[in-house]
Motif scaffolding. Structure first.
Motif: not given
Length: 628
Positions: A390-391, A394, A449-450, A453-454, A517, A623, A627
Motif C-alpha cells: 500500500t505505501l 501509487k 505520511a499515511n 492520515d490513519l 492501521y 488497508e 505505510e
C-alpha cells in the motif's frame, strides 16, 4: 465561486512540453550536464593543494593578499571537515547555473531597460518567478530532466535569474540622461551608446546583480539536494532527514565558506570596475611599502590572469581534465535510497559488500517520488526499501510497467502507537480517559505520511480518543521522544517496525484490536526495467535476501545509536557490524546457483527477470499497515 483548476492546466502544459519538446530537453541535459560533470571532475580530480592555490590566487587578485590567505584557510577547513568532494560538486553546479542565468539575465535586462513594451511583459513574469516557492521549480524540472544535477541546475537558473534582470535594468536606466543625450548629439549609434556609455557606467550595479544571482544559485543548489543534485545539498538533506546535528553543522560550515568566498570575490570585482576604486588603488600605491599596503596589494590584471591560468594548467596536468583518471573496469551500479532507518543500513551494507566484489556503487539520496521517477527513467538501478502493497502503491501504479519487483526481504512490517514500557497501558483502548497524562498530544511525523492520515481519520475517532495529533517530522518525533524519555515523562508517538527506536528506548507498541492501521505488509527490493538482465548476479543476491529483527535491530542500533554523531556514521557503523558479525554477509550475498541449475522461484509479487505489475500484487482485504 467555482473551482479553478490551475493545477490541472499546469500539469497539462508540462505533459505537452514533455511530449513535444523532448529533443530540446535532451539537448539541454547533454550540454548543461556535460559542463557540470567536467567542471566537477576537474575540481575533484585535481590535487587538492593546486585547487586551493588556484582559488586563493583568484581571491588575492581581486581583493588582496589577506583575503587570499583566508581563502586558503577556508578551503582547507572544508577538506578537514571531509566535505571536499561535495563542496566542489556544489561549486561546479553553482558556477554553471549562475553563468547560464547571467547569459539570459543581462541581455534581457538591457532589452527591458530600452523597451517599455518588453518591460511591461517581463516585469510581471519576474514578480511571479521571485514569489513562487523554490521547491515548486523542482517539480517540473525532474519531470523534464529526471533526477541529478541537471534538474537542480535548471531550477536554479529559473530561481536566480530575476535579480540579474532587475539589477541590469536598474543600472542601464540609472545612467545620467544628459550623457546619453551628449552621445546622441555627436551622432553616436545606439549600439555604441550602449557599449561605451550606458554599460560601463551601469557595470557596478550589474555586478551587484551578479552577486545576487550567485548567492541565490548557492541557496537553490543546496535545496536541490532533495532531487539528487548531490554535493552539499545532499549532505544537508541527509542530516535533516536523520536528525544528525553534527553532519548538518559540518555541511553548513562548508556552505558558509563557499558563500563568503563567492560573495567577497564578486563584490571586490564589482568595486574594481568603479572609477573611485581605481583612484583608491592608485593612492595606496603612492603611499609606499607598509604592512597594510602588502596585505591590500593585488597584482596587475595581466599578472593575475596569467598566474591563475598557470595554476589551472598545472592542476590539469597533475590530474584534472581526466588525465589522471581512467575507467577501472568495475561494473557501475546506482542505488537510490531514502532516509528511512532500514534503508540506510541495508543500502550501505550492500554498497560495502558489492564494492568488495568488484562493483562501483554510487548512492543517491532522494525523496520517494523523485526516486521512483528515477527508477522509471533508468537513472537509478536499484531501490531496496519499497513498502508494499500500500505505501508505495501509487508509485507502482504509475511506474510499474517500467520497474521490476525483485523480491521481499522483510515481512510483517506494521505501524502502531508506542509508549514507555513502564506505563500500565498495553492497548490503544487503554489510552481513553488518560489523555491529560500525555498532555493531550500524540507526537507524529510528516503530515503527508499515511500513518498520520490513519491516526487522525481512523484511529482517534474509532477509539474515541481526545488527542491532538502533532504534525512534525520523523527526526523531530525522535528528538521529542528522546527528550521526554530522558526526563522520565510519559509520551505517545507514532511508530513502526522495523525501527531502531525499539532498541535504544524502553518503549513498547500498543495493540490495535480494531485494526485501525490495517494488516501488516512487507518490504521489497525494486529494480529498473532490465535490472535482472544487466545485473544477474546482484539480482540473485537481492532476491535471496531475507532479514528479520535479529539482524536488522542490532544493525540499526550500531549505526543510529553506537555511531550516532560520528563522521560517516552509516558506512562506519555497517563496517563495524560486519566485522563483529562475519556470518551476516552470507545473508546479503547468497551463493549463485550452479551453472545451468534451477533459478530460485519468484517471490510473491515479483521475481528475476519479471516486470512487476501492480495488479499482480496480492490484494489485501484491509488497508495495509506497511505505510508510514
Amino acid at each position: 465561486m467555482p473551482r479553478i483548476h490551475v493545477g490541472d492546466w499546469a500539469e497539462s502544459l508540462v505533459d505537452f512540453m514533455r511530449d513535444h519538446f523532448a529533443w530540446l530537453f535532451d539537448f539541454i541535459q547533454s550540454v548543461v550536464g556535460g559542463a557540470i560533470t567536467h567542471l566537477a571532475d576537474w575540481l575533484t580530480d585535481s590535487p587538492l593543494p593546486a585547487v586551493v592555490v588556484l582559488f586563493a590566487a583568484i581571491g588575492w587578485a581581486v581583493r588582496g593578499l589577506l583575503f587570499g590567505l583566508l581563502t586558503a584557510v577556508g578551503f582547507l577547513l572544508i577538506d578537514g571537515l571531509d566535505m571536499w568532494q561535495p563542496a566542489m560538486s556544489t561549486l561546479a553546479l553553482v558556477l554553471v547555473s549562475a553563468a547560464v542565468a547571467l547569459l539570459v539575465a543581462v541581455p534581457l535586462g538591457i532589452l527591458t531597460a530600452r523597451s517599455r513594451a518588453v518591460g511591461t511583459v517581463v516585469k510581471p513574469v519576474l514578480d511571479f518567478m521571485q514569489t513562487m516557492p523554490a521547491f515548486v521549480y523542482l517539480i517540473p524540472a525532474i519531470t523534464f530532466f529526471g533526477i541529478g544535477e541537471v534538474p537542480g541546475a535548471v531550477a536554479t537558473v529559473v530561481f536566480a535569474l530575476p535579480p540579474g534582470v532587475r539589477m541590469t535594468e536598474l543600472g542601464i536606466r540609472s545612467v545620467d540622461a544628459e550623457m546619453v543625450e551628449a552621445g546622441e548629439a555627436f551622432g553616436t549609434s545606439e549600439w555604441r551608446i550602449l557599449k561605451d556609455i550606458q554599460f560601463p557606467l551601469a557595470l557596478p550595479t550589474i555586478m551587484a546583480g551578479v552577486n545576487q544571482v550567485i548567492m541565490l544559485s548557492l541557496s537553490m543548489v543546496v535545496t536541490a539536494g532533495i532531487v539528487g543534485a548531490g554535493g552539499l545539498g545532499s549532505e544537508v538533506f541527509g542530516a535533516l532527514s536523520n536528525n544528525n546535528v553534527g553532519l548538518g553543522v559540518e555541511a553548513g560550515v562548508a556552505v558558509v565558506v563557499l558563500a563568503i568566498y563567492l560573495d567577497r570575490t564578486v563584490s571586490a570585482a564589482g568595486q574594481r570596475v568603479e572609477a573611485r576604486a581605481k583612484r583608491s588603488a592608485t593612492a595606496r600605491s603612492a603611499d609606499g611599502f607598509t604592512p597594510k599596503w602588502l596585505l591590500d596589494w593585488r597584482p596587475r590584471p595581466v599578472v593575475a590572469v596569467g598566474g591563475v591560468v598557470a595554476v589551472a594548467l598545472v592542476a590539469g596536468l597533475l590530474g584534472g581534465f581526466g588525465l589522471g583518471s581512467a575507467d577501472n573496469g568495475r561494473k557501475k551500479i546506482t542505488v537510490g535510497w531514502i532516509p528511512w532507518e532500514e534503508d540506510v543500513v541495508v543500502t550501505n551494507m550492500y554498497k560495502q559488500l558489492l564494492e568488495k566484489r568488484g562493483y562501483d556503487v554510487t548512492l543517491k539520496q532522494l525523496d520517494v517520488g523523485p526516486l521512483f521517477q528515477g527508477l522509471a527513467r533508468g537513472d537509478i538501478d536499484l531501490f531496496l526499501d519499497a513498502w508494499l502493497p500500500t505505501l508505495h502503491k501509487k508509485y507502482m501504479d504509475e511506474y510499474g510497467s517500467k520497474l521490476e519487483e525483485i523480491g521481499q526481504w522483510y515481512n510483517n512490517v506494521d505501524v502502531q502507537l508506542a509508549v514507555p514500557k513502564n506505563l500500565p497501558y498495553d492497548s490503544v483502548e487503554d489510552l481513553k480517559g488518560h489523555e491529560k497524562e500525555f498532555g493531550g498530544r500524540i507526537i507524529g511525523i510528516e503530515p503527508g505520511a499515511n500513518i498520520m492520515d490513519l491516526t487522525e481519520k481512523k484511529l482517534i475517532p474509532e477509539y474515541g480518543l481526545d488527542f491532538d495529533l502533532v504534525k512534525s517530522s520523523t527526526p523531530a518525533m525522535i528528538a521529542e521522544l528522546d527528550r521526554q524519555m530522558s526526563a522520565g515523562k510519559p509520551i505517545v508517538v507514532t511508530m513502526w517496525r522495523p525501527h531502531w527506536a525499539y532498541t535504544k528506548y524502553d518503549i513498547k507498541p500498543l495493540a490495535d484490536p480494531k485494526q485501525s492501521y490495517g494488516a501488516p505488509g512487507w518490504i521489497s527490493s525494486i529494480g529498473r526495467k532490465g535490472f535482472a538482465k544487466d545485473f544477474p548476479e546482484v539480482n540473485t543476491w537481492v532476491k535471496n535476501l531475507k532479514l528479520d529483527d535479529s539482524v536488522l535491530g542490532p544493525l540499526e542500533k550500531k549505526v543510529f545509536v553506537d555511531f550516532d554523531g560520528k563522521p560517516n556514521a552509516a558506512a562506519e557503523g555497517v563496517k563495524a557490524y560486519l566485522k563483529e558479525n562475519p556470518d551476516v554477509e552470507k545473508k546479503f550475498l547468497a551463493d549463485l546457483p550452479p551453472a545451468g541449475g534451477e533459478q530460485p522461484k519468484p517471490d510473491q509479487g515479483g521475481g528475476q527477470g519479471k516486470t512487476a505489475q501492480p495488479q499482480s500484487l496480492p490484494a489485501p482485504t484491509r488497508e495495509s499497515a506497511g505505510e508510514r
